[in-house]
Design a protein around this motif. Structure first.
Motif, PDB file in Angstrom:
ATOM      1  N   ARG A   1       1.850  11.702 -20.708  1.00 27.07           N
ATOM      2  CA  ARG A   1       1.579  10.650 -21.750  1.00 27.07           C
ATOM      3  C   ARG A   1       2.314   9.432 -21.116  1.00 27.07           C
ATOM      4  N   LEU A   2       3.368   9.431 -20.721  1.00 24.95           N
ATOM      5  CA  LEU A   2       4.234   8.347 -20.424  1.00 24.95           C
ATOM      6  C   LEU A   2       3.433   7.737 -19.220  1.00 24.95           C
ATOM      7  N   LEU A   3       2.784   8.799 -17.959  1.00 22.56           N
ATOM      8  CA  LEU A   3       2.298   8.198 -16.806  1.00 22.56           C
ATOM      9  C   LEU A   3       1.140   7.607 -17.275  1.00 22.56           C
ATOM     10  N   ARG A   4       0.434   7.871 -18.219  1.00 30.04           N
ATOM     11  CA  ARG A   4      -0.977   7.520 -18.642  1.00 30.04           C
ATOM     12  C   ARG A   4      -0.656   6.228 -19.114  1.00 30.04           C
TER      13      ARG A   4
ATOM     14  N   PHE B   1       0.809  -1.228  -0.078  1.00 38.40           N
ATOM     15  CA  PHE B   1       0.036  -0.157   0.136  1.00 38.40           C
ATOM     16  C   PHE B   1       0.763   1.219   0.071  1.00 38.40           C
ATOM     17  N   LEU B   2       2.025   1.208   0.865  1.00 39.03           N
ATOM     18  CA  LEU B   2       2.836   2.474   0.846  1.00 39.03           C
ATOM     19  C   LEU B   2       3.560   2.599  -0.456  1.00 39.03           C
ATOM     20  N   PHE B   3       3.975   1.699  -1.083  1.00 31.98           N
ATOM     21  CA  PHE B   3       4.714   1.754  -2.398  1.00 31.98           C
ATOM     22  C   PHE B   3       3.624   2.264  -3.393  1.00 31.98           C
ATOM     23  N   ALA B   4       2.239   1.884  -3.360  1.00 21.28           N
ATOM     24  CA  ALA B   4       1.551   2.370  -4.525  1.00 21.28           C
ATOM     25  C   ALA B   4       0.939   3.604  -4.143  1.00 21.28           C
ATOM     26  N   PHE B   5       0.462   3.883  -2.822  1.00 18.47           N
ATOM     27  CA  PHE B   5      -0.116   5.190  -2.612  1.00 18.47           C
ATOM     28  C   PHE B   5       0.915   6.294  -2.586  1.00 18.47           C
ATOM     29  N   ILE B   6       2.107   6.263  -2.102  1.00 20.09           N
ATOM     30  CA  ILE B   6       3.147   7.388  -1.967  1.00 20.09           C
ATOM     31  C   ILE B   6       3.587   7.614  -3.298  1.00 20.09           C
ATOM     32  N   GLY B   7       3.978   6.398  -4.114  1.00 19.81           N
ATOM     33  CA  GLY B   7       4.590   6.408  -5.346  1.00 19.81           C
ATOM     34  C   GLY B   7       3.363   7.124  -6.305  1.00 19.81           C
TER      35      GLY B   7
ATOM     36  N   TYR C   1      -4.287   2.741 -10.631  1.00 20.65           N
ATOM     37  CA  TYR C   1      -5.619   2.943 -10.468  1.00 20.65           C
ATOM     38  C   TYR C   1      -5.455   4.298  -9.614  1.00 20.65           C
ATOM     39  N   LEU C   2      -4.621   4.355  -8.745  1.00 22.87           N
ATOM     40  CA  LEU C   2      -4.644   5.763  -8.138  1.00 22.87           C
ATOM     41  C   LEU C   2      -4.232   6.962  -9.078  1.00 22.87           C
ATOM     42  N   VAL C   3      -3.057   6.411  -9.683  1.00 20.92           N
ATOM     43  CA  VAL C   3      -2.543   7.517 -10.606  1.00 20.92           C
ATOM     44  C   VAL C   3      -3.567   8.135 -11.415  1.00 20.92           C
ATOM     45  N   ARG C   4      -4.315   7.047 -12.046  1.00 18.68           N
ATOM     46  CA  ARG C   4      -5.583   7.501 -12.943  1.00 18.68           C
ATOM     47  C   ARG C   4      -6.614   8.400 -12.316  1.00 18.68           C
ATOM     48  N   LEU C   5      -6.859   8.097 -11.218  1.00 20.18           N
ATOM     49  CA  LEU C   5      -7.913   8.607 -10.258  1.00 20.18           C
ATOM     50  C   LEU C   5      -7.613  10.066  -9.946  1.00 20.18           C
ATOM     51  N   LEU C   6      -6.223  10.239  -9.356  1.00 19.75           N
ATOM     52  CA  LEU C   6      -5.700  11.590  -8.742  1.00 19.75           C
ATOM     53  C   LEU C   6      -5.408  12.328  -9.943  1.00 19.75           C
ATOM     54  N   ARG C   7      -4.985  11.841 -11.199  1.00 20.11           N
ATOM     55  CA  ARG C   7      -4.829  12.956 -12.468  1.00 20.11           C
ATOM     56  C   ARG C   7      -6.059  13.350 -12.806  1.00 20.11           C
ATOM     57  N   ALA C   8      -6.990  12.458 -13.043  1.00 21.34           N
ATOM     58  CA  ALA C   8      -8.275  12.880 -13.398  1.00 21.34           C
ATOM     59  C   ALA C   8      -8.994  14.057 -12.477  1.00 21.34           C
ATOM     60  N   ASN C   9      -8.659  13.710 -11.344  1.00 19.54           N
ATOM     61  CA  ASN C   9      -9.359  15.003 -10.222  1.00 19.54           C
ATOM     62  C   ASN C   9      -8.644  16.263 -10.237  1.00 19.54           C
ATOM     63  N   LEU C  10      -7.226  16.042 -10.359  1.00 18.61           N
ATOM     64  CA  LEU C  10      -6.185  17.197 -10.607  1.00 18.61           C
ATOM     65  C   LEU C  10      -6.807  18.192 -11.630  1.00 18.61           C
TER      66      LEU C  10
ATOM     67  N   ILE D   1       1.963   4.123 -18.284  1.00 17.46           N
ATOM     68  CA  ILE D   1       2.204   3.343 -17.337  1.00 17.46           C
ATOM     69  C   ILE D   1       1.205   3.122 -16.454  1.00 17.46           C
ATOM     70  N   SER D   2       0.315   3.937 -16.325  1.00 22.13           N
ATOM     71  CA  SER D   2      -0.953   3.509 -15.467  1.00 22.13           C
ATOM     72  C   SER D   2      -1.897   2.589 -15.965  1.00 22.13           C
ATOM     73  N   PHE D   3      -2.270   2.847 -17.155  1.00 18.29           N
ATOM     74  CA  PHE D   3      -2.970   1.912 -18.172  1.00 18.29           C
ATOM     75  C   PHE D   3      -2.536   0.466 -18.081  1.00 18.29           C
ATOM     76  N   VAL D   4      -1.189   0.265 -18.235  1.00 25.96           N
ATOM     77  CA  VAL D   4      -0.788  -0.979 -18.344  1.00 25.96           C
ATOM     78  C   VAL D   4      -0.599  -1.684 -17.221  1.00 25.96           C
ATOM     79  N   SER D   5      -0.284  -0.922 -16.093  1.00 24.50           N
ATOM     80  CA  SER D   5      -0.189  -1.648 -14.689  1.00 24.50           C
ATOM     81  C   SER D   5      -1.483  -2.062 -14.138  1.00 24.50           C
ATOM     82  N   VAL D   6      -2.579  -1.390 -14.498  1.00 23.59           N
ATOM     83  CA  VAL D   6      -3.908  -1.642 -14.151  1.00 23.59           C
ATOM     84  C   VAL D   6      -4.154  -2.974 -14.933  1.00 23.59           C
ATOM     85  N   GLY D   7      -3.764  -3.241 -15.753  1.00 25.67           N
ATOM     86  CA  GLY D   7      -4.304  -4.540 -16.782  1.00 25.67           C
ATOM     87  C   GLY D   7      -3.472  -5.795 -16.397  1.00 25.67           C
TER      88      GLY D   7
END
Length: 333
Positions: free
Chosen positions: A130-133, A106-112, A214-223, A135-141
């Protein structure tokens, strides 16, 4: 605020009740006779009938359910006949290992996710975004168990950077909490802490990558949503420094959904990461449950389902209360 808390507690109790009914009914619908498994394949009908009566399986289902609930919340989680031990003692012995792995994942995922997403959004670099998107897309799948196998093949077998599937490594001499990294720190043994951390890094990363995406995609959309709000334009018009506007105003307004999702992810990880624990031979609840399924150990699987539901609902309750305390709009709704 008190009405809000009481309403959330009442909802949690009802949900736990529903989960207990589901676990009870589903496991009894499995075409397996626990009495036959306990008595053995060569037991006659009379012995099986006696074992069935001893287990209370000859009672009506409502009576069995009531006895099951009373026993569970009274501390009697059943007896594992395959291991010859009470289920509660088995889970208690293995829970710290699962909790440690879940906490670091959890710490690795959340803090990262928070650090990288906030940095990329502040820099406003299109290619980094674009690179972050990607990475987040691949990691979720990617399934965690497949990633665990890939990590072992690359970082253990090919490069030799990390240990193989050998579990948690050497235990500390004194184990007050059962979480090795904390126990080594309490003992002042930094070398032992490093060894324990070294052994849990690969399984924790395998578990963390999916929640990270998942957290990257969520936080990015909210930001992005908050950055386009009118008050941000007002802040810039007033001459507020970009870094101050981003970290003092934009991030707090975009962070609450991520906090909620983080709590749910932590609860999911605490409930046990079955396949990853098995791959790394991590002596946690996941390994215990797989052994219970293979041995058709009725009591172990039932206790695991209930424990997972209570952990998930309990953490969700705490997050809801925290959310309501921080954001008055949630309380009023």
């Amino acid at each position: 605020m008190m009405n809000f808390i009481l309403a959330r507690i009442g909802s949690a109790i009802v949900t736990i009740f529903g989960a207990s009914v589901l676990a009870f009914v589903v496991l009894r619908a499995v075409p397996t006779n626990p009495a036959r498994l306990i008595a053995g394949p060569f037991a006659n009908d009379e012995v099986i009938a006696q074992v069935t009566a001893n287990l209370g399986l000859d009672q009506p289902l409502p009576v069995q359910y009531f006895d099951y609930i009373v026993s569970f919340f009274g501390g009697d989680w059943g007896f594992s006949y395959s291991a010859g031990q009470p289920v509660l003692s088995q889970i208690t012995a293995r829970l710290p290992a699962s909790a440690e792995l879940a906490l670091y994942a959890f710490l690795f995922a959340f803090i990262g996710a928070v650090l990288i997403t906030v940095l990329v959004s502040f820099l406003k670099s299109r290619w980094l975004d674009r690179l972050l998107r990607v990475i987040s897309f691949v990691s979720v799948g990617i399934p965690p168990f497949w990633l665990a196998l890939l990590f072992l093949m690359v970082f253990f077998e090919q490069l030799g950077w990390f240990p193989g599937p050998v579990g948690r490594g050497p235990a500390p001499e004194v184990i007050p909490t059962g979480i090795y990294t904390i126990d080594y720190l309490l003992a002042g043994d930094l070398s032992g802490f490093g060894t324990a951390f070294y052994h849990l890094t690969l399984p924790a990363l395998a578990l963390a990558l999916g929640p990270f995406g998942y957290l990257v995609r969520l936080l990015r959309a909210n930001l992005l949503d908050v950055i386009n709000e009118p008050f941000v334009t007002v802040l810039h018009a007033k001459g507020v420094a970009p870094i101050s506007a981003h970290f003092s105003h934009i991030l707090p307004n975009a962070f609450m959904p991520t906090l909620t999702a983080g709590g749910l992810i932590l609860a999911q990880l605490l409930g046990g990461s079955v396949l990853v624990e098995r791959i790394f031979m991590w002596p946690g609840i996941g390994t215990l449950v797989i052994d219970g399924i293979l041995r058709q150990d009725y009591a172990v699987v039932q206790a695991f389902i209930m424990l997972s539901a209570i952990i998930y609902i309990g953490v969700n309750l705490l997050v809801d209360i925290l959310y309501g305390y921080v954001d008055p709009r949630v309380r009023r709704s």
